[in-house]
Design an enzyme around this catalytic site. Structure first.
Site, PDB file in Angstrom:
ATOM      1  N   GLY B 319      53.952  52.400  27.823  1.00 18.26           N
ATOM      2  CA  GLY B 319      54.957  52.355  26.770  1.00 18.26           C
ATOM      3  C   GLY B 319      55.840  53.587  26.820  1.00 18.26           C
ATOM      4  O   GLY B 319      56.090  54.125  27.900  1.00 18.26           O
ATOM      5  N   GLU B 320      56.338  54.034  25.667  1.00 17.77           N
ATOM      6  CA  GLU B 320      57.191  55.224  25.518  1.00 17.77           C
ATOM      7  C   GLU B 320      58.603  55.013  26.080  1.00 17.77           C
ATOM      8  O   GLU B 320      59.476  55.850  25.899  1.00 17.77           O
ATOM      9  CB  GLU B 320      56.590  56.459  26.231  1.00 17.77           C
TER      10      GLU B 320
END
Lengths: 353, 353
Positions: B319-320
């Site tokens: 993610g991120e």
């Protein structure tokens, strides 16, 4: 052949112990364990190959080798043979696909004439002339080249690598090709070595139609029947149904591995080169990275044969090193993850419950 | 809701005529027709989205939105909830995966607190505070947020986009997330909207074991049973089983599309945001690019639901915005192909026989 043997002897296994240490380091970075997937694998492999804890891929080099193929006269390509030379000039003036993508990823492009049919104007210092001959002979009628030429092509490729390595350094090498007719050579090499059916490894190259494809399959079958390449002797295969650029790129692969430099394969042709190299020196496999899965139908079989899994499938089939350029950028991303990310301790982040 | 409706009204279809013209231009470049595969598709779509013949992706921006989730108290994550705040500080000091990859591709990173549980220290100007609340409530017991908060989260995300767009410009946006417990929210949204079975869209997130996974599936089933989100009302779904960062990213998607800015989705969570956005405004689909296929099992279903095909599968699940960063680089490669390659005429290269 002794000079090739000498290079092969210098190729050592990658450093497995250092790779294990690197995995531990990766597991301490601020992310769930393994959550950067293959980026972590790439970083680890670069460490194992280079033997460096904090490797840097500053000097990225794409080697694009060009040569002509006598078999082009059998109508196996959608483009006329003169396009090989024209595209070399396009590489030199910076307008080809590989120029754009090499610039995009910050890679140097080294263009080499391994055997283009015409005498190229050499005032442009960006072109290296290592011409083995003015194109191969028509493999449908006899060997594409002599055994001596096959060896010379490999050594010439190694020489190109050595020159770049000494002059400006090479931290990672991408290999690419240009040569009207060279998917015919690559398919023939693959069929000869793996004994796969010719129709399973023969694709549309630059974009031939159904009838041309049937002809291409027949031409390759004829070339294999006429020449009977020895599947256990990669030099024999290269000589009988290969190409000068394919031999040259195999030479790059061998000398890169001997110097602990990772090599990124592009598409179908450069995979055939890597196949020749791995047949000569099986340890080479651990120095290779597959970039993309090409549209060319034999590419899967070729990649499996050298133990590689592609990183992406963008339906590309241009060659020149274009897929390798994009892949180098992804590998570099993995290396930066290893070198630049903070650990749980450094960042004060709580670990798994 | 009227302010969201106003944004939606501003979203127009992409320019199909310009895309067709661009394909003709691509077909004249020195390469076999279509041989750069999806790179050509990306270039064409960027032209269609931006309405510009020679688009440039100079201002690349990754929007990483963080928030906490009340449902974390049900033991659905391998990490404690305080990691959300700790990772925000890691983003601000430059040590997280997304920092490394954003730098690698030359993108700006915009970190936003949409609803982190604790009051974050704000002296760091790199952090935007748009806190809707101090974490959502536990969706297993009742709605995660009020309808008003759901709308506010979308508008706050749109506001973040507007600020960046006005200040330094945004040529392409990547969307990423941070929030312990947010795969539970994303799976719930997906199950609610697509009516897929909960077990088919629920994965291991940060790395839970078999027993924790069984618990996570039960928690999601309970959340859906308790809240009965209306599958035809994306705001209702977001309010009942979503998250503040998910709503915020949906707002980024909507306002980006309204401003003819392409949006690159990251993994599972940001795809759930994009799903909310496409449910609100179906035209948004044509502004989206899928980056990677996440390890998270529901991702395939989510991508299909919004009509997207991923570019690569590197077994990532961080993610991120990490996958979006790599994808932005590949899209930019396609745009440069369009802008920088020579045509057959310019390079004096012969065309197809």
């Amino acid at each position: 052949m002794e000079r090739i043997e000498e290079i092969i002897k210098r190729i050592k296994p990658v450093d497995e112990r250092l790779m294990q240490e690197t995995q531990k380091k990766l597991d301490n970075l601020t992310k769930p364990i393994g959550s950067l997937g293959r980026l972590e694998e790439f970083a680890k492999r670069i460490v194992g190959i280079t033997g460096k804890n904090n490797p840097s891929l500053k000097e990225k080099v794409i080697f694009t080798f060009a040569a002509d193929h006598g078999v082009a006269e059998e109508g196996v390509s959608a483009y006329p043979a003169e396009v090989t030379a024209q595209m070399v000039y396009n590489f030199l003036s910076g307008g080809a696909g590989i120029n754009v993508l090499a610039r995009h990823v910050g890679a140097r492009l080294v263009v080499v004439d391994m055997g283009v049919k015409e005498k190229l104007k050499t005032q442009n210092s960006k072109l290296k002339i290592k011409k083995i001959n003015y194109g191969t002979r028509n493999m449908a009628k006899g060997p594409a080249m002599t055994k001596k030429e096959a060896i010379e092509s490999i050594l010439a490729g190694a020489e190109v690598f050595a020159e770049e390595f000494k002059k400006d350094g090479v931290d990672i090498a991408g290999i690419g090709d240009m040569g009207i007719g060279n998917t015919t050579a690559a398919s023939s090499i693959l069929a000869a070595i793996t004994k796969a059916k010719v129709k399973d490894v023969t694709g549309r190259g630059t974009g031939i139609d159904d009838e041309q494809l049937r002809n291409k399959v027949e031409v390759i079958k004829r070339a294999l029947r006429v020449n009977r390449p020895d599947p256990t002797d990669p030099i024999d295969v290269l000589a009988k149904v290969g190409g000068y650029e394919i031999g040259g790129l195999a030479g790059v692969v061998l000398l890169a591995a001997a110097n602990k430099v990772p090599v990124v394969i592009d598409g179908f042709i450069s995979t055939a080169s890597a196949l020749i190299a791995t047949q000569l020196a099986p340890l080479v496999r651990d120095y290779l990275f597959a970039s993309h899965k090409s549209v060319e139908i034999g590419h899967d079989i070729a990649l499996r044969e050298i133990g590689q899994r592609p990183m992406f499938d963008l339906k590309m089939r241009l060659g020149e090193g274009t897929g390798a350029a994009l892949a180098i950028n992804i590998i570099e991303a993995g290396v930066k993850i290893l070198n630049q990310m903070a650990s749980f301790k450094e960042a004060g982040v709580s670990e798994k419950i």
